[in-house]
Design a protein around this motif. Structure first.
Motif, PDB file in Angstrom:
ATOM      1  N   ASP A  39       0.849  -0.945  -0.015  1.00  0.00           N
ATOM      2  CA  ASP A  39       0.024   0.087   0.112  1.00  0.00           C
ATOM      3  C   ASP A  39       0.879   1.300  -0.180  1.00  0.00           C
ATOM      4  OD1 ASP A  39      -2.632   1.468   0.540  1.00  0.00           O
ATOM      5  OD2 ASP A  39      -1.677   2.021   2.271  1.00  0.00           O
ATOM      6  N   THR A  40       1.877   1.233   1.054  1.00  0.00           N
ATOM      7  CA  THR A  40       2.879   2.292   0.991  1.00  0.00           C
ATOM      8  C   THR A  40       3.992   1.790   1.584  1.00  0.00           C
ATOM      9  OG1 THR A  40       0.762   3.603   1.795  1.00  0.00           O
ATOM     10  CG2 THR A  40       2.985   4.963   1.862  1.00  0.00           C
ATOM     11  N   PHE A  41       5.207   2.445   0.709  1.00  0.00           N
ATOM     12  CA  PHE A  41       6.417   2.028   1.127  1.00  0.00           C
ATOM     13  C   PHE A  41       7.189   3.395   1.729  1.00  0.00           C
ATOM     14  CE2 PHE A  41      10.237  -0.454   0.238  1.00  0.00           C
ATOM     15  CZ  PHE A  41      11.175   0.519   0.869  1.00  0.00           C
ATOM     16  N   VAL A  42       7.049   3.621   3.000  1.00  0.00           N
ATOM     17  CA  VAL A  42       7.560   4.695   3.809  1.00  0.00           C
ATOM     18  C   VAL A  42       9.214   4.718   3.811  1.00  0.00           C
ATOM     19  CG1 VAL A  42       7.287   6.411   5.823  1.00  0.00           C
ATOM     20  CG2 VAL A  42       5.189   4.942   4.894  1.00  0.00           C
ATOM     21  N   TYR A  43       9.816   5.638   3.548  1.00  0.00           N
ATOM     22  CA  TYR A  43      11.158   5.608   3.589  1.00  0.00           C
ATOM     23  C   TYR A  43      11.546   7.092   4.071  1.00  0.00           C
ATOM     24  CZ  TYR A  43      15.814   6.356   1.918  1.00  0.00           C
ATOM     25  OH  TYR A  43      17.526   6.290   1.898  1.00  0.00           O
ATOM     26  N   HIS A  44      12.305   6.722   5.175  1.00  0.00           N
ATOM     27  CA  HIS A  44      12.876   7.841   6.170  1.00  0.00           C
ATOM     28  C   HIS A  44      14.357   8.463   6.089  1.00  0.00           C
ATOM     29  CE1 HIS A  44       9.256   8.366   9.021  1.00  0.00           C
ATOM     30  NE2 HIS A  44       9.411   6.973   8.974  1.00  0.00           N
ATOM     31  N   LEU A  45      14.503   9.235   4.731  1.00  0.00           N
ATOM     32  CA  LEU A  45      15.607   9.407   4.168  1.00  0.00           C
ATOM     33  C   LEU A  45      16.601  10.061   5.352  1.00  0.00           C
ATOM     34  CD1 LEU A  45      17.916   9.795   1.955  1.00  0.00           C
ATOM     35  CD2 LEU A  45      16.356  11.875   1.494  1.00  0.00           C
ATOM     36  N   GLU A  46      16.243  10.783   6.164  1.00  0.00           N
ATOM     37  CA  GLU A  46      16.874  11.407   7.333  1.00  0.00           C
ATOM     38  C   GLU A  46      17.638  10.211   8.263  1.00  0.00           C
ATOM     39  OE1 GLU A  46      13.752  10.909   7.286  1.00  0.00           O
ATOM     40  OE2 GLU A  46      12.772  11.256   9.166  1.00  0.00           O
ATOM     41  N   LEU A  47      17.212   9.080   8.126  1.00  0.00           N
ATOM     42  CA  LEU A  47      17.491   8.041   9.294  1.00  0.00           C
ATOM     43  C   LEU A  47      18.558   7.063   8.339  1.00  0.00           C
ATOM     44  CD1 LEU A  47      14.348   7.079  10.982  1.00  0.00           C
ATOM     45  CD2 LEU A  47      16.180   8.628  11.858  1.00  0.00           C
ATOM     46  N   CYS A  48      18.439   7.011   7.014  1.00  0.00           N
ATOM     47  CA  CYS A  48      19.152   6.272   6.262  1.00  0.00           C
ATOM     48  C   CYS A  48      20.768   6.268   6.296  1.00  0.00           C
ATOM     49  CB  CYS A  48      18.677   6.204   4.932  1.00  0.00           C
ATOM     50  SG  CYS A  48      19.448   4.958   3.671  1.00  0.00           S
ATOM     51  N   THR A  49      21.214   5.080   6.353  1.00  0.00           N
ATOM     52  CA  THR A  49      22.786   5.290   6.448  1.00  0.00           C
ATOM     53  C   THR A  49      23.517   4.749   5.197  1.00  0.00           C
ATOM     54  OG1 THR A  49      22.918   3.246   7.309  1.00  0.00           O
ATOM     55  CG2 THR A  49      22.876   4.825   8.768  1.00  0.00           C
ATOM     56  N   MET A  50      22.608   4.486   4.185  1.00  0.00           N
ATOM     57  CA  MET A  50      23.178   4.042   3.047  1.00  0.00           C
ATOM     58  C   MET A  50      23.991   2.966   2.828  1.00  0.00           C
ATOM     59  SD  MET A  50      21.741   6.682   1.149  1.00  0.00           S
ATOM     60  CE  MET A  50      21.053   8.415   2.199  1.00  0.00           C
ATOM     61  N   LYS A  73      10.079  16.624   4.715  1.00  0.00           N
ATOM     62  CA  LYS A  73      10.034  16.404   3.373  1.00  0.00           C
ATOM     63  C   LYS A  73      10.895  15.201   2.987  1.00  0.00           C
ATOM     64  CE  LYS A  73       8.432  20.465   1.156  1.00  0.00           C
ATOM     65  NZ  LYS A  73       8.313  21.284   2.111  1.00  0.00           N
ATOM     66  N   LEU A  74      11.790  14.823   4.201  1.00  0.00           N
ATOM     67  CA  LEU A  74      12.742  13.613   3.927  1.00  0.00           C
ATOM     68  C   LEU A  74      11.833  12.301   4.026  1.00  0.00           C
ATOM     69  CD1 LEU A  74      15.546  15.145   5.896  1.00  0.00           C
ATOM     70  CD2 LEU A  74      15.386  14.910   3.506  1.00  0.00           C
ATOM     71  N   THR A  75      10.734  12.248   4.476  1.00  0.00           N
ATOM     72  CA  THR A  75      10.045  11.025   4.880  1.00  0.00           C
ATOM     73  C   THR A  75       9.166  10.938   3.274  1.00  0.00           C
ATOM     74  OG1 THR A  75       9.498  11.146   7.015  1.00  0.00           O
ATOM     75  CG2 THR A  75       8.057   9.807   5.976  1.00  0.00           C
ATOM     76  N   LYS A  76       9.672   9.986   2.882  1.00  0.00           N
ATOM     77  CA  LYS A  76       9.302   9.528   1.411  1.00  0.00           C
ATOM     78  C   LYS A  76       8.191   8.227   1.175  1.00  0.00           C
ATOM     79  CE  LYS A  76      13.050  11.960  -0.654  1.00  0.00           C
ATOM     80  NZ  LYS A  76      13.770  12.305  -1.924  1.00  0.00           N
ATOM     81  N   THR A  77       7.530   8.651   0.213  1.00  0.00           N
ATOM     82  CA  THR A  77       6.681   7.209  -0.265  1.00  0.00           C
ATOM     83  C   THR A  77       7.473   6.623  -1.568  1.00  0.00           C
ATOM     84  OG1 THR A  77       4.552   8.004   0.691  1.00  0.00           O
ATOM     85  CG2 THR A  77       4.304   6.508  -1.158  1.00  0.00           C
ATOM     86  N   LEU A  78       7.861   5.541  -1.470  1.00  0.00           N
ATOM     87  CA  LEU A  78       8.588   5.131  -2.545  1.00  0.00           C
ATOM     88  C   LEU A  78       7.876   4.704  -3.749  1.00  0.00           C
ATOM     89  CD1 LEU A  78      11.894   3.578  -1.281  1.00  0.00           C
ATOM     90  CD2 LEU A  78      11.206   6.163  -1.587  1.00  0.00           C
ATOM     91  N   ASN A  79       6.503   4.011  -3.436  1.00  0.00           N
ATOM     92  CA  ASN A  79       5.648   3.501  -4.564  1.00  0.00           C
ATOM     93  C   ASN A  79       5.161   4.705  -5.144  1.00  0.00           C
ATOM     94  OD1 ASN A  79       4.586   3.340  -1.826  1.00  0.00           O
ATOM     95  ND2 ASN A  79       2.853   2.462  -2.923  1.00  0.00           N
ATOM     96  N   GLN A  80       5.064   4.693  -6.292  1.00  0.00           N
ATOM     97  CA  GLN A  80       4.529   6.176  -7.043  1.00  0.00           C
ATOM     98  C   GLN A  80       2.945   5.861  -6.979  1.00  0.00           C
ATOM     99  OE1 GLN A  80       5.916   6.240 -11.055  1.00  0.00           O
ATOM    100  NE2 GLN A  80       8.320   6.525 -10.320  1.00  0.00           N
ATOM    101  N   PRO A  81       2.216   7.229  -6.915  1.00  0.00           N
ATOM    102  CA  PRO A  81       0.992   7.185  -7.126  1.00  0.00           C
ATOM    103  C   PRO A  81       0.370   6.358  -8.053  1.00  0.00           C
ATOM    104  CG  PRO A  81       1.597   9.265  -6.831  1.00  0.00           C
ATOM    105  CD  PRO A  81       3.008   8.364  -7.045  1.00  0.00           C
ATOM    106  N   GLY A  82      -0.489   5.567  -8.003  1.00  0.00           N
ATOM    107  CA  GLY A  82      -1.176   4.845  -9.159  1.00  0.00           C
ATOM    108  C   GLY A  82      -0.521   3.317  -9.598  1.00  0.00           C
ATOM    109  N   SER A  83       0.513   3.330  -9.072  1.00  0.00           N
ATOM    110  CA  SER A  83       1.617   2.051  -9.416  1.00  0.00           C
ATOM    111  C   SER A  83       0.931   0.871  -9.151  1.00  0.00           C
ATOM    112  CB  SER A  83       2.953   2.369  -9.022  1.00  0.00           C
ATOM    113  OG  SER A  83       3.075   2.412  -7.463  1.00  0.00           O
ATOM    114  N   LYS A  84       1.500  -0.176  -9.444  1.00  0.00           N
ATOM    115  CA  LYS A  84       0.782  -1.453  -9.384  1.00  0.00           C
ATOM    116  C   LYS A  84       1.964  -2.572  -9.419  1.00  0.00           C
ATOM    117  CE  LYS A  84      -2.016  -2.373 -13.213  1.00  0.00           C
ATOM    118  NZ  LYS A  84      -1.178  -3.312 -14.245  1.00  0.00           N
TER     119      LYS A  84
END
Ligand code: SF4
Ligand code: SF4
Length: 159
Positions: free
Chosen positions: A103-114, A142-153
């Protein structure tokens, strides 16, 4: 005594300035030896090292389809809770069966250590590390992102 020290200091400063100017003059006439990158002026020609990692992204094709099954393997692999997978159940139009999907892939870029562990854990190759790096924002949310695009499947055939 004071005057002697003063003259010595001024002399030292002049000598230091001359040394710096000599180096500046050298590079003025030897452009090819300059290794300092003039960022952001060089944005168009900037070449990043192959292994540079800037953020996690989900791969979508031209049909806005991805390969994420919502299995949460990436979330479990992440050492610092950067990823949150929210799933839903899609109903198969033909069989009527329910199937788990992202449904939603939530990604917190501000926490990511790559660290790349999520990418390695993904069984379907749905995510990758991108080289984008200009992430400065005034609003931290704004650093919290949704990685699956709107309308994608999910792409057909991906299990
Ligand atoms: S790269 Fe590492 S820190 Fe960033 S989301 Fe993936 S596992 Fe987590
Ligand atoms: S990105 Fe990969 S590991 Fe993460 S939920 Fe989707 S399929 Fe699973």
């Amino acid at each position: 005594m004071f005057l002697k020290q003063y003259i010595k200091d001024v002399w030292g400063a002049m000598k230091s300035l001359a040394t710096g100017m000599k180096r500046t003059g050298y590079y003025f006439t030897h452009h090819k030896e300059i290794i300092t990158e003039q960022y952001p002026d060089n944005r168009d020609t900037l070449v990043l090292p192959e292994r540079f990692k800037g953020e996690v992204v989900m791969i979508h094709d031209e049909n806005n389809e991805h390969a994420c099954t919502g299995c949460t393997a990436c979330e479990l692999a992440c050492p610092n809770a950067t990823i949150k997978i929210i799933t839903k159940f899609d109903v198969d139009a033909e069989t009527g069966k329910k199937k788990k999907a992202i449904d939603t892939f939530v990604y917190h870029l501000e926490l990511c250590t790559m660290c790349n562990l999520c990418v390695e854990a993904c069984p379907t190759g749905a995510i990758k590390m991108a080289q984008t790096f200009e992430h400065s924002v005034f609003d931290r949310s704004k650093l919290t992102k949704t990685l699956n695009q709107p309308g994608s499947k999910i792409r057909e055939g991906v299990e």
